[in-house]
Enzyme design. Structure first.
Site, mmCIF file in Angstrom:
data_model
loop_
_atom_site.group_PDB
_atom_site.id
_atom_site.type_symbol
_atom_site.label_atom_id
_atom_site.label_comp_id
_atom_site.label_asym_id
_atom_site.label_seq_id
_atom_site.Cartn_x
_atom_site.Cartn_y
_atom_site.Cartn_z
ATOM 1 N N HIS A 9 -23.561 -2.495 -2.017
ATOM 2 C CA HIS A 9 -24.504 -2.490 -0.914
ATOM 3 C C HIS A 9 -25.532 -3.426 -1.086
ATOM 4 C CE1 HIS A 9 -26.951 -1.512 2.594
ATOM 5 N NE2 HIS A 9 -26.217 -1.008 3.259
ATOM 6 N N ASP A 28 -15.735 -1.847 4.870
ATOM 7 C CA ASP A 28 -16.439 -1.422 6.066
ATOM 8 C C ASP A 28 -16.829 -2.611 7.174
ATOM 9 O OD1 ASP A 28 -18.708 -1.763 4.423
ATOM 10 O OD2 ASP A 28 -19.788 0.036 5.424
ATOM 11 N N HIS A 29 -17.505 -3.502 6.468
ATOM 12 C CA HIS A 29 -18.136 -4.819 6.975
ATOM 13 C C HIS A 29 -18.605 -5.713 6.163
ATOM 14 C CE1 HIS A 29 -22.013 -3.004 5.687
ATOM 15 N NE2 HIS A 29 -21.592 -1.895 6.190
ATOM 16 N N THR A 50 -22.177 0.529 8.739
ATOM 17 C CA THR A 50 -20.999 1.773 8.147
ATOM 18 C C THR A 50 -20.586 2.796 8.977
ATOM 19 O OG1 THR A 50 -21.938 1.545 5.949
ATOM 20 C CG2 THR A 50 -21.030 3.564 6.397
ATOM 21 N N GLU A 93 -17.807 -0.066 0.343
ATOM 22 C CA GLU A 93 -19.114 -0.610 0.925
ATOM 23 C C GLU A 93 -19.005 -1.996 0.865
ATOM 24 O OE1 GLU A 93 -21.344 1.021 2.665
ATOM 25 O OE2 GLU A 93 -21.941 -0.830 3.131
#
Ligand code: GP9
Ligand code: MN
Length: 734
Positions: free
Chosen positions: A439, A498-499, A322, A278
């Site tokens: 996150h 993911d980012h 996500t 994440e």
């Protein structure tokens, strides 16, 4: 009190007020008793309590505008019955599907729509009387009086109808009262909208979770919003036909990159364990805070001779974050220009996704593990469309408040508790574990990590290194388990970020830590920070750090080729990162792009080597324009595939279309266990291979939550054990 009652009985406003009050109470009852909305904190609770009022009042206020009294009362009662029906239908539906009724489901056009079948009615409970007690009361009284009147009729006596003391208010509401009531209702709705937007930005544009929309805005706005979206979608779809695929196929076929013989099939038949890291950015690798490595485990893993990794690999997500990353990795197609594809099209679109392909073409069992709400990003529906057989969502994990952060249970517990499910899957399996601790807001307690605070002025950045460090430690524990349980030698492990975790507006604060000057920071630097890790690890894999440029869209063909599965028949917009024909242009969702030499942001061209803004000569200009056109074309074609749902017209390579209605995630565990026992000594699960012994003891952790009591690692939650496996999903598992 008596004057209030008098008003209710003698004025329109009073009567409608009664209906509003009843609706409000029933809705709150549903919110607290039947729906699992998970409202936390005073703002969410407040919004949830207030949100039924605005819309109900607005709809009921229609009755105030009508001149004819009977009509006015009838409209009020009609609105009341309609909203009650909507509420109750949702209560029944939610019990079965843990989701709200969409318009597509109501109309029976949705792929997962059994709608409200007989099984929903079986789920009636005594407290459901609350939703209809008033209506039942009125009907019963009317029936009784009906009988009484028949008797009086036979006696030739004048008839008596019950009127509950209600007298029709024949006066028109006073001047401007209807308008005032409607305006008040709209204002109330506006306030809930505004506060929702503050508390959860982009609630509607991201539509990541039906639960969230109902929690913040209410049930009727959800239904309306969903209806508008459905109408838009179906209009686009109605115009589509099979010939729309021609252009798409022409592009993907000519863009195809053949497998690299050095790697093709090198992971054939292995389990695939995908770990979703994440918000994990590439710059964390080998990064130090106060001389301490943030991710010592991953740093060592990247150096391992069995690890193949990419350091010019970019995330390409849009607003779907996500879910966009997952969508690209699972389907080889892009997310949408606006919003999340998972959320808006995931339920009903046809996909050619990794789980379906690997299950049908290579016999893989497919499962996702995610320790948060299954409805987030509409995963509970979209995973079915992708063909995932099993989804172990938050219901399968211990959810004590000290064990979770905002998006799911803490990573160390997540890995630990996933083991007891993973070891029961038939091998080979294709599985994905979604981590959540790293996150935003990047908070982790001192009891969970002793990693130092980076000391910047931004708590988010300081927290980011700590949560990333925690995730790294969790990975280390999981890898140790894989090795000691023996699962490692049969598995290919793939990890990806993911980012970004640090958003562009914080990057100038981050700059000094990266050895840069905040003053010189440009959008070029923002783009460079969109690199995320892509790491493959497997016993015997030809390792190395590749500098090839690529992005999330390229993962699926790369992975399929490693597994020895042909990717050519499928519609995929990326190309195998290991192929000599790999296309190194990386498109961002906003049409900017990166090539090995240049970074293009709008009309600006930066040279990667120096970060300089350059003024291209005619030649370079023409080359960049051509590349931009290809980026635009690729994104546009992918958008057409999604919005027109074109893959329903194209069934490649004998792939059997998925029927999401046959998949039921409440029975994931019981079906996995039933399959294992049906197969007996043919079972290939790790548990069976281990002489029907669990390998959970091989999982070692320093998680404080598990120090004294490891029962969460071994015990299945009661609620997930009582579901009986459906025959359809158990056969799908084989
Ligand atoms: C929650 C997690 C977060 O399940 O995947 O999604 P994001 O906010 O990163 O898009
Ligand atoms: Mn994410």
């Amino acid at each position: 009190m008596s004057t209030l009652l008098h008003r209710v009985r003698t004025t329109r406003l009073g009567f409608l007020g009664l209906l509003l009050g009843l609706l409000w109470l029933k809705t709150l009852f549903a919110y607290y008793v039947d729906f699992d909305l998970g409202a936390t904190g005073i703002i969410q609770q407040g919004l949830m309590i207030l949100n039924p009022l605005g819309t109900s009042a607005l709809l009921l206020s229609a009755a105030l505008y009508l001149k004819k009294p009977r009509r006015a009362y009838a409209v009020g009662i009609f609105v009341y019955l309609l909203l009650t029906l909507l509420l109750f239908a949702n209560v029944l539906y939610y019990r079965e599907f843990s989701d709200f009724l969409t318009i597509a489901t109501m109309l029976g056009v949705s792929k997962v729509s059994q709608g409200l079948g007989a099984s929903s009615l079986n789920m009636l409970t005594p407290h459901d009387l609350i939703y209809g007690f008033d209506i039942i009361l009125v009907v019963v009284v009317l029936l009784l009086f009906g009988g009484y009147n028949i008797w009086r009729f036979l006696q030739n006596a004048p008839l008596r109808w019950p009127h509950f003391g209600l007298t029709l208010d024949r006066r028109l509401p006073r001047y401007h009262v209807p308008q005032a009531v409607s305006m008040l209702a709209i204002a109330l709705f506006g306030v809930t909208m505004a506060v929702s937007e503050l508390n959860r930005p982009n609630l509607l544009t991201r539509t990541f979770d039906h639960n969230y929309i109902v929690k913040y805005l209410g049930l009727a706005p959800f239904t309306l919003y969903d209806g508008v979206k459905t109408a838009q979608n179906s209009q686009v779809r109605a115009q589509a036909d099979a010939s729309d695929m021609d252009q798409v196929l022409q592009y993907t076929r000519s863009h195809y990159a053949a497998p690299n013989v050095e790697y093709a099939g090198s992971a054939k038949g292995k389990n695939v364990i995908i770990i979703h890291l994440e918000s994990f950015q590439q710059f964390l690798i080998n990064f130090k805070v106060d001389g301490q490595e943030v991710t010592p485990f991953l740093n060592s893993l990247v150096k391992d001779k069995n690890t193949l990794s990419f350091d010019n690999f970019f995330n390409q997500v849009g607003a779907g974050k996500t879910s966009d990353a997952e969508n690209m990795l699972e389907t080889g197609t892009y997310g949408l220009e606006a919003g999340s594809l998972f959320a808006s099209l995931g339920t009903d679109n046809t996909f050619e996704a990794a789980p379906a392909i690997l299950n049908q073409k290579a016999g893989y069992t497919t499962a996702v593990f995610h320790g948060g709400a299954g409805s987030f990003w509409n995963r509970n529906n979209t995973y079915k469309s992708l063909g995932y057989q099993y989804f172990f969502d938050g219901d399968y994990y211990a959810q004590n408040s000290d064990q979770t952060t905002d998006y799911g249970i803490k990573d160390k517990l997540m890995f630990g508790e996933s083991v007891k499910y993973m070891e029961r899957l038939q091998q080979p399996f294709y599985s994905k574990i979604i981590t959540t601790t790293n996150h935003y807001p990047f908070y982790i307690a001192d009891t969970d990590t002793d990693f130092p605070d980076a000391g910047t002025s931004d708590a988010t950045i300081n927290g980011y290194f700590r949560t990333a460090h925690y995730l790294d430690a969790a990975l280390k524990e999981f890898f140790a388990y894989l090795k000691s349980s023996g699962l490692y030698k049969n598995s290919l492990i793939m990890m990806y970020g993911d980012h970004y975790g640090i958003s562009n507006d914080r990057n100038t604060t981050l700059a000094p830590l990266l050895g840069k000057n905040a003053k010189d920071w440009t959008s070029f630097d923002d783009a460079q920070l969109q690199r995320v890790p892509l790491i493959f690890n497997m016993d015997g894999l030809k390792g190395g750090i590749k500098h090839t440029y690529g992005g999330e869209i390229d993962v699926l063909p790369t992975l399929m080729h490693l597994l020895g599965v042909n990717s050519k028949p499928y519609v995929q917009f990326g190309t195998d990162l290991l192929s000599a024909q790999h296309d190194q242009t990386v498109a961002f969702r906003n049409h900017n792009f990166v090539t090995p030499r240049y970074t293009i942001i709008g009309s600006k061209i930066y040279l990667n080597q120096t970060g300089e803004l350059i003024h291209p000569n005619a030649n370079l200009k023409a080359q960049i324009t051509q590349e931009q056109q290809q980026v635009n074309q690729e994104l546009a074609l992918s958008d057409t595939v999604a919005s027109k749902n074109l893959l329903r017209f194209y069934v490649p390579d004998g792939l059997i279309p998925i029927d999401p209605a046959k998949i039921d995630y409440t029975t994931s565990l019981t079906t996995v266990l039933a399959t294992e026992s049906q197969l007996g000594n043919q079972s290939t699960s790790l548990y069976s291979k281990n002489g029907n012994q669990s390998t959970v003891d091989d999982f070692r952790t320093d998680a404080p939550e598990l120090a004294d009591d490891r029962s969460a690692l071994t015990k299945f939650p009661k609620s997930v054990l009582k579901q009986t496996p459906s025959s359809s999903s158990s056969s799908a598992a084989q």
